[in-house]
Design an enzyme around this catalytic site. Structure first.
Site, short mmCIF file in Angstrom:
data_model
loop_
_atom_site.label_atom_id
_atom_site.label_comp_id
_atom_site.label_asym_id
_atom_site.label_seq_id
_atom_site.Cartn_x
_atom_site.Cartn_y
_atom_site.Cartn_z
N ARG A 30 0.79 -0.96 -0.01
CA ARG A 30 -0.27 0.19 -0.09
C ARG A 30 0.64 1.65 -0.34
O ARG A 30 0.36 2.88 -0.18
CB ARG A 30 -0.47 -0.30 0.89
CG ARG A 30 -0.29 0.32 2.06
CD ARG A 30 -1.64 0.12 3.73
NE ARG A 30 -2.59 -0.37 3.54
CZ ARG A 30 -2.44 -1.72 3.98
NH1 ARG A 30 -2.01 -2.37 4.67
NH2 ARG A 30 -3.77 -2.17 4.00
N LYS A 108 2.72 -14.57 11.66
CA LYS A 108 2.90 -15.95 13.12
C LYS A 108 2.52 -15.10 14.55
O LYS A 108 3.05 -14.76 14.05
CB LYS A 108 4.78 -16.49 12.94
CG LYS A 108 4.94 -17.44 12.16
CD LYS A 108 6.46 -17.67 12.17
CE LYS A 108 7.02 -18.72 10.49
NZ LYS A 108 8.24 -19.61 11.04
N ALA A 141 14.37 -14.38 6.12
CA ALA A 141 13.84 -13.47 5.05
C ALA A 141 15.49 -13.66 4.22
O ALA A 141 15.77 -14.03 3.01
CB ALA A 141 12.96 -12.31 5.29
N LYS A 192 6.81 -20.06 19.03
CA LYS A 192 8.57 -20.26 19.33
C LYS A 192 8.76 -19.04 19.86
O LYS A 192 10.11 -18.05 20.05
CB LYS A 192 9.00 -20.16 18.28
CG LYS A 192 8.28 -20.44 16.92
CD LYS A 192 9.29 -18.95 15.84
CE LYS A 192 8.37 -18.29 15.09
NZ LYS A 192 9.57 -17.20 13.88
N ASP A 245 11.56 -24.31 13.79
CA ASP A 245 11.55 -23.49 14.21
C ASP A 245 12.25 -22.57 15.27
O ASP A 245 12.11 -21.67 15.59
CB ASP A 245 9.86 -22.39 13.50
CG ASP A 245 9.51 -21.18 12.84
OD1 ASP A 245 10.81 -20.70 12.91
OD2 ASP A 245 8.86 -21.07 13.06
N THR A 249 15.09 -19.43 15.70
CA THR A 249 14.42 -18.32 16.58
C THR A 249 15.24 -17.93 18.03
O THR A 249 15.51 -16.81 17.94
CB THR A 249 13.39 -18.18 16.22
OG1 THR A 249 12.52 -18.29 15.07
CG2 THR A 249 12.77 -17.27 16.27
N ARG A 256 15.21 -11.51 14.84
CA ARG A 256 14.25 -10.11 15.75
C ARG A 256 14.17 -10.86 17.72
O ARG A 256 14.22 -9.50 18.05
CB ARG A 256 13.59 -9.86 15.13
CG ARG A 256 13.71 -9.52 13.65
CD ARG A 256 12.78 -8.26 12.99
NE ARG A 256 11.71 -9.31 12.73
CZ ARG A 256 11.09 -9.92 11.51
NH1 ARG A 256 12.52 -9.21 10.54
NH2 ARG A 256 10.00 -9.82 11.45
N ASN A 257 13.03 -11.51 17.33
CA ASN A 257 12.84 -11.89 18.59
C ASN A 257 14.20 -11.93 19.43
O ASN A 257 13.93 -12.00 21.15
CB ASN A 257 11.96 -12.76 18.95
CG ASN A 257 10.17 -12.29 18.33
OD1 ASN A 257 9.78 -12.07 18.75
ND2 ASN A 257 9.92 -12.85 17.28
N VAL A 280 8.75 -5.53 13.22
CA VAL A 280 8.28 -6.66 13.60
C VAL A 280 8.69 -7.18 14.44
O VAL A 280 9.37 -8.30 14.40
CB VAL A 280 7.03 -6.31 13.03
CG1 VAL A 280 6.30 -7.46 14.11
CG2 VAL A 280 5.87 -5.43 12.46
N GLU A 282 7.45 -10.38 16.29
CA GLU A 282 5.78 -10.76 17.31
C GLU A 282 5.97 -11.45 18.26
O GLU A 282 4.96 -12.03 18.84
CB GLU A 282 5.52 -11.63 15.77
CG GLU A 282 4.73 -11.58 14.51
CD GLU A 282 4.39 -10.88 14.34
OE1 GLU A 282 2.89 -10.92 15.78
OE2 GLU A 282 3.56 -10.39 13.04
#
Length: 332
Positions: A30, A108, A141, A192, A245, A249, A256-257, A280, A282
């Site tokens: 967008r 997720k 990613a 996770k 996963d 992670t 990131r987490n 982000v 999550e």
């Protein structure tokens, strides 16, 4: 095959680039400025700097146009929005009256306000749309965008959706496995992230590899207890979307987490950590939803509880760890 990817964050962009190697692919966002940059540079400088995208990948800012691209029965639409944006995007899709036949999502987590899993949000906003599912698994990613090997699972009760997803993604260095345990796959993908924050805190405090292994193992037990209670199958949590996963992670430097946990262990505030992250995380968004569900079902999730205490109750990371260590001995 025609494929539309909705969302040009890091993961959506990475998968759109992968898809465009074999398929007629449109990536929607967008943000018109982001799309203009993508069209000009063939690079998502905001989320995947330095990774060149295929020249064949096309971009769109008008949602109805992007959805039109995926209308054929053999086409596929991929929702790459975070959980927080899933409901709004489904509503916008419904309003266009152009919901594609085959629909999968990548997000997720649990929706913060409702504690709903992604498939429940989709069912609420797109009732009767049965050819859909979740694509999940251990994946960063940047590595996927660079063409490094990765294995994912598509979970759907629709054989047609599973087949379309495999046909779209299973090529080059990406392997796609299939299953029908949507609940199990989604619970693994949500919990996770919370456990990765816990492991990051442990590593940030310098507690060692023994502590990391214990947190991952006991965290997997928490994940499995919640998942089975919510309707998932136990074996799902030892697969790619559970243990796989979780390991990635909780231990990977691109997580990131995990980064949130490591930074919290240094004494920085959550607001400071998230501002510096720029992406982000999550696990922060869904930690309270996970704990609320655990309490509602009388499920013990002490690691999750400790993470929430650090994130939202002002408990110091070292004090949260000490509380875990003071728990009574019990059978495994």
């Amino acid at each position: 095959m025609k494929v539309t990817v909705l969302g040009a964050g890091a993961w959506g962009t990475a998968l759109a680039g992968h898809l465009a190697k074999r398929h007629d692919t449109v990536l929607w966002a967008r943000d018109s400025a982001l799309v203009a940059s993508l069209q000009q540079r063939h690079e998502n400088a905001r989320y995947l700097a330095g990774v060149m995208l295929p020249a064949s990948l096309r971009y769109e800012t008008v949602l109805s146009n992007a959805l039109d691209h995926a209308q054929a029965a053999e086409a596929l639409c991929v929702i790459a929005a975070p959980v927080a944006g899933l409901r709004g995007l489904c509503q916008a899709m419904r309003d266009t009256a152009r919901v594609p036949c085959n629909l999968i999502w990548l997000c997720k987590g649990f929706e913060a306000d409702s504690s709903m899993l992604p498939h429940q949000v989709v069912a609420a906003e797109l009732p009767g749309h049965g050819s859909n599912g979740a694509l999940s698994g251990p994946s960063f990613a940047r590595e996927a965008a660079l063409g490094l090997p990765v294995a994912l699972t598509v979970a759907s009760v629709s054989a047609a959706c599973r087949e379309r997803t495999v046909a779209a993604f299973h090529h080059d260095a990406m392997r796609i496995y299939t299953g029908d345990d949507v609940v199990g796959v989604e619970v693994g993908g949500a919990v996770k992230n919370v456990l990765a924050i816990a492991t990051g805190i442990s590593d940030g405090l310098g507690l060692g590899l023994n502590a990391r292994a214990a947190l991952i193992t006991r965290g997997l037990a928490e994940m499995s207890r919640l998942g089975v209670t919510l309707g998932g199958r136990a074996e799902t949590f030892t697969g790619l979307t559970g243990l796989g996963d979780l390991i990635l992670t909780a231990t990977g430097d691109l997580s990131r987490n995990r980064t949130v946990g490591v930074q919290l262990a240094t004494g920085r505030s959550l607001a400071e950590v998230l501002a510096a992250l720029g992406h982000v995380a999550e696990g922060v968004r869904c930690a309270q939803a996970v704990l609320a569900l655990a309490r509602a079902h009388a499920i013990e999730m002490p690691i999750t509880q400790a993470v929430c205490a650090v994130l939202f109750d002002g408990v110091a990371p070292r004090d949260a760890v000490s509380a875990l260590l003071r728990r009574d001995a019990r059978a495994e």
